[in-house]
Enzyme design. Sequence first.
Site, PDB file in Angstrom:
ATOM      1  N   SER A  20     109.384 -20.179  21.908  1.00 60.36           N
ATOM      2  CA  SER A  20     107.903 -19.508  22.058  1.00 60.36           C
ATOM      3  C   SER A  20     106.514 -20.456  21.554  1.00 60.36           C
ATOM      4  O   SER A  20     106.778 -21.013  20.939  1.00 60.36           O
ATOM      5  CB  SER A  20     108.651 -18.370  21.132  1.00 60.36           C
ATOM      6  OG  SER A  20     107.747 -17.674  20.870  1.00 60.36           O
ATOM      7  N   THR A  67     113.080 -11.868  20.598  1.00 60.98           N
ATOM      8  CA  THR A  67     113.230 -12.557  22.366  1.00 60.98           C
ATOM      9  C   THR A  67     115.046 -12.317  22.784  1.00 60.98           C
ATOM     10  O   THR A  67     115.561 -11.819  21.896  1.00 60.98           O
ATOM     11  CB  THR A  67     112.381 -13.650  22.599  1.00 60.98           C
ATOM     12  OG1 THR A  67     112.510 -13.533  23.677  1.00 60.98           O
ATOM     13  CG2 THR A  67     112.896 -15.003  21.507  1.00 60.98           C
ATOM     14  N   LYS A  71     116.779  -8.743  22.430  1.00 61.75           N
ATOM     15  CA  LYS A  71     115.912  -6.861  22.544  1.00 61.75           C
ATOM     16  C   LYS A  71     116.694  -6.319  22.468  1.00 61.75           C
ATOM     17  O   LYS A  71     115.795  -4.572  22.314  1.00 61.75           O
ATOM     18  CB  LYS A  71     115.451  -7.512  24.267  1.00 61.75           C
ATOM     19  CG  LYS A  71     114.702  -8.801  24.131  1.00 61.75           C
ATOM     20  CD  LYS A  71     113.435  -8.789  24.866  1.00 61.75           C
ATOM     21  CE  LYS A  71     112.616 -10.184  25.088  1.00 61.75           C
ATOM     22  NZ  LYS A  71     111.616  -9.936  26.580  1.00 61.75           N
ATOM     23  N   ASP A 106     105.588  -5.725  27.112  1.00 62.26           N
ATOM     24  CA  ASP A 106     105.447  -6.670  27.621  1.00 62.26           C
ATOM     25  C   ASP A 106     104.095  -5.033  29.281  1.00 62.26           C
ATOM     26  O   ASP A 106     103.477  -5.507  29.870  1.00 62.26           O
ATOM     27  CB  ASP A 106     106.721  -6.445  29.141  1.00 62.26           C
ATOM     28  CG  ASP A 106     107.023  -8.019  28.256  1.00 62.26           C
ATOM     29  OD1 ASP A 106     106.615  -8.751  27.926  1.00 62.26           O
ATOM     30  OD2 ASP A 106     108.780  -8.222  28.550  1.00 62.26           O
ATOM     31  N   ASN A 155     114.553  -5.954  45.682  1.00 59.78           N
ATOM     32  CA  ASN A 155     115.141  -7.432  45.251  1.00 59.78           C
ATOM     33  C   ASN A 155     116.027  -7.382  46.416  1.00 59.78           C
ATOM     34  O   ASN A 155     116.529  -7.058  47.366  1.00 59.78           O
ATOM     35  CB  ASN A 155     115.487  -6.424  44.255  1.00 59.78           C
ATOM     36  CG  ASN A 155     116.572  -7.272  43.101  1.00 59.78           C
ATOM     37  OD1 ASN A 155     115.262  -8.224  42.391  1.00 59.78           O
ATOM     38  ND2 ASN A 155     117.376  -7.174  42.769  1.00 59.78           N
TER      39      ASN A 155
HETATM   40  P1  NAP Z   1     115.578 -11.467  35.204  1.00 58.98           P
HETATM   41  O1  NAP Z   1     116.157 -10.023  34.429  1.00 58.98           O
HETATM   42  O2  NAP Z   1     116.733 -12.609  35.196  1.00 58.98           O
HETATM   43  O3  NAP Z   1     115.250 -10.619  36.520  1.00 58.98           O
HETATM   44  C1  NAP Z   1     115.570 -12.202  37.529  1.00 58.98           C
HETATM   45  C2  NAP Z   1     114.629 -11.326  38.735  1.00 58.98           C
HETATM   46  O4  NAP Z   1     114.303 -12.570  39.584  1.00 58.98           O
HETATM   47  C3  NAP Z   1     116.338 -10.534  39.511  1.00 58.98           C
HETATM   48  O5  NAP Z   1     114.733  -9.351  40.373  1.00 58.98           O
HETATM   49  C4  NAP Z   1     117.085 -12.226  40.390  1.00 58.98           C
HETATM   50  O6  NAP Z   1     117.085 -10.791  41.165  1.00 58.98           O
HETATM   51  C5  NAP Z   1     115.431 -12.249  41.037  1.00 58.98           C
HETATM   52  N1  NAP Z   1     115.949 -13.655  41.278  1.00 58.98           N
HETATM   53  C6  NAP Z   1     116.130 -14.462  40.787  1.00 58.98           C
HETATM   54  N2  NAP Z   1     116.102 -15.605  41.569  1.00 58.98           N
HETATM   55  C7  NAP Z   1     116.129 -15.119  42.595  1.00 58.98           C
HETATM   56  C8  NAP Z   1     116.820 -15.777  44.329  1.00 58.98           C
HETATM   57  N3  NAP Z   1     116.948 -16.664  44.238  1.00 58.98           N
HETATM   58  N4  NAP Z   1     116.249 -14.866  45.010  1.00 58.98           N
HETATM   59  C9  NAP Z   1     115.775 -13.825  45.000  1.00 58.98           C
HETATM   60  N5  NAP Z   1     115.061 -13.001  44.277  1.00 58.98           N
HETATM   61  C10 NAP Z   1     115.514 -14.133  42.985  1.00 58.98           C
HETATM   62  O7  NAP Z   1     114.710 -12.109  34.479  1.00 58.98           O
HETATM   63  P2  NAP Z   1     113.207 -11.381  33.857  1.00 58.98           P
HETATM   64  O8  NAP Z   1     113.304 -11.288  32.297  1.00 58.98           O
HETATM   65  O9  NAP Z   1     112.676  -9.651  34.644  1.00 58.98           O
HETATM   66  O10 NAP Z   1     111.998 -12.391  34.688  1.00 58.98           O
HETATM   67  C11 NAP Z   1     111.464 -12.692  35.357  1.00 58.98           C
HETATM   68  C12 NAP Z   1     110.492 -13.451  35.546  1.00 58.98           C
HETATM   69  O11 NAP Z   1     109.856 -12.946  34.646  1.00 58.98           O
HETATM   70  C13 NAP Z   1     110.950 -14.386  34.707  1.00 58.98           C
HETATM   71  O12 NAP Z   1     110.350 -15.822  35.271  1.00 58.98           O
HETATM   72  C14 NAP Z   1     110.303 -14.744  33.718  1.00 58.98           C
HETATM   73  O13 NAP Z   1     109.921 -15.628  32.547  1.00 58.98           O
HETATM   74  C15 NAP Z   1     108.963 -13.688  33.561  1.00 58.98           C
HETATM   75  N6  NAP Z   1     108.548 -13.033  32.127  1.00 58.98           N
HETATM   76  C16 NAP Z   1     106.725 -13.287  32.227  1.00 58.98           C
HETATM   77  C17 NAP Z   1     106.528 -12.801  30.988  1.00 58.98           C
HETATM   78  C18 NAP Z   1     105.283 -12.640  31.222  1.00 58.98           C
HETATM   79  O14 NAP Z   1     104.240 -12.405  30.106  1.00 58.98           O
HETATM   80  N7  NAP Z   1     104.235 -13.527  31.742  1.00 58.98           N
HETATM   81  C19 NAP Z   1     107.191 -11.689  30.611  1.00 58.98           C
HETATM   82  C20 NAP Z   1     108.133 -11.455  31.358  1.00 58.98           C
HETATM   83  C21 NAP Z   1     108.949 -11.465  32.632  1.00 58.98           C
HETATM   84  P3  NAP Z   1     118.884 -10.162  41.865  1.00 58.98           P
HETATM   85  O15 NAP Z   1     118.641  -9.027  41.155  1.00 58.98           O
HETATM   86  O16 NAP Z   1     119.026  -9.932  43.335  1.00 58.98           O
HETATM   87  O17 NAP Z   1     119.927 -11.205  40.870  1.00 58.98           O
END
Ligand code: NAP
Length: 280
Positions: A20, A67, A71, A106, A155
């Site tokens: 982190s 984290t 959560k 977030d 999605n």
């Molecule tokens: P998550 O709950 O695991 O969701 C992942 C998403 O990505 C799902 O919609 C998934 O689709 C999609 N996905 C993954 N691989 C894919 C592929 N090959 N083709 C198409 N869609 C795909 O993860 P999350 O917690 O929402 O986080 C998602 C991203 O946001 C990460 O990169 C994380 O680091 C980033 N994030 C950033 C912040 C920030 O402060 N900047 C905060 C939170 C998260 P399916 O439903 O079909 O599996």
Amino acid sequence: MTAAARPPAACLIGWPAAHSRSPLIHRYWLRTLGIEGGYVLEAVPPDEFKDFVLRLSLRGFVGANVTIPHKEQALALSKPDARAKAVGAANTLWFADGELCSTNTDVEGFINNLDASAPGWDKAEEALVLGAGGAARAVVFGLIERGIKTVHLANRTIERAQALATQFGASVKPAGWDKVSELLPRAGLLVNTTSLGMHGQPPLEIDIARLPDNAVVADLVYVPLQTELLAAAQKRGLKTADGLGMLLHQAVRGFELWFGRRPQVTAELRSLVEADLKHA
Ligand code: NAP
């Protein structure tokens, strides 16, 4: 020193917790605001989380960030606000009148970063959000709260997009991944909440040319800092908001709740975290 005489301290609870950037961010603010306080990492396994949180105050903490994978448990063990409830996960804990409260920062991290990076973004009538995971819930909640009329949610697994639409109401329109291309010309705001484009993940293949001329593009991915999506959008002259900005802005509220001062997301802080990410 008695507990009351000790400087206030907060922590990040995770399993693992080591990756982190939160300590870097909060210690920067403590230092630059001249506040005597602390922020430490606490690696707590899932079966010990409940005990840890119920004794948070006894352990000398005024609050915590939470984290993966805690959560959802954090939400269940505290009094959540509307944002934490809507997202279904809490990432920030604090005490109010002795009661353990929670929120999900977030939501404001995403919105406040857009306000800072692309003022006027909320003139968009329609937004296209890619992804329907945990981060998408925070994004969709924030967009609806801010008054965006239509949020198209595309999605790979359409059932997850449909589930979010059921939860958030008629302004959320679920779509399969194959509909992205035809939705792009309507999107005043495009947001990537998938992990596509992240280091080690497949690329996000989007034809930026199909977006309207005044579209704003946001990417939650921050490794790499400059994703291909953001680079392509900037090349086209579109305003962008990046994932690091969201990460920094989401930390503001926790700091304010624990230490009583609202910190700023400065260029200096950003450079500090950028340098740390480059060495990761
Ligand atoms: P998550 O709950 O695991 O969701 C992942 C998403 O990505 C799902 O919609 C998934 O689709 C999609 N996905 C993954 N691989 C894919 C592929 N090959 N083709 C198409 N869609 C795909 O993860 P999350 O917690 O929402 O986080 C998602 C991203 O946001 C990460 O990169 C994380 O680091 C980033 N994030 C950033 C912040 C920030 O402060 N900047 C905060 C939170 C998260 P399916 O439903 O079909 O599996």
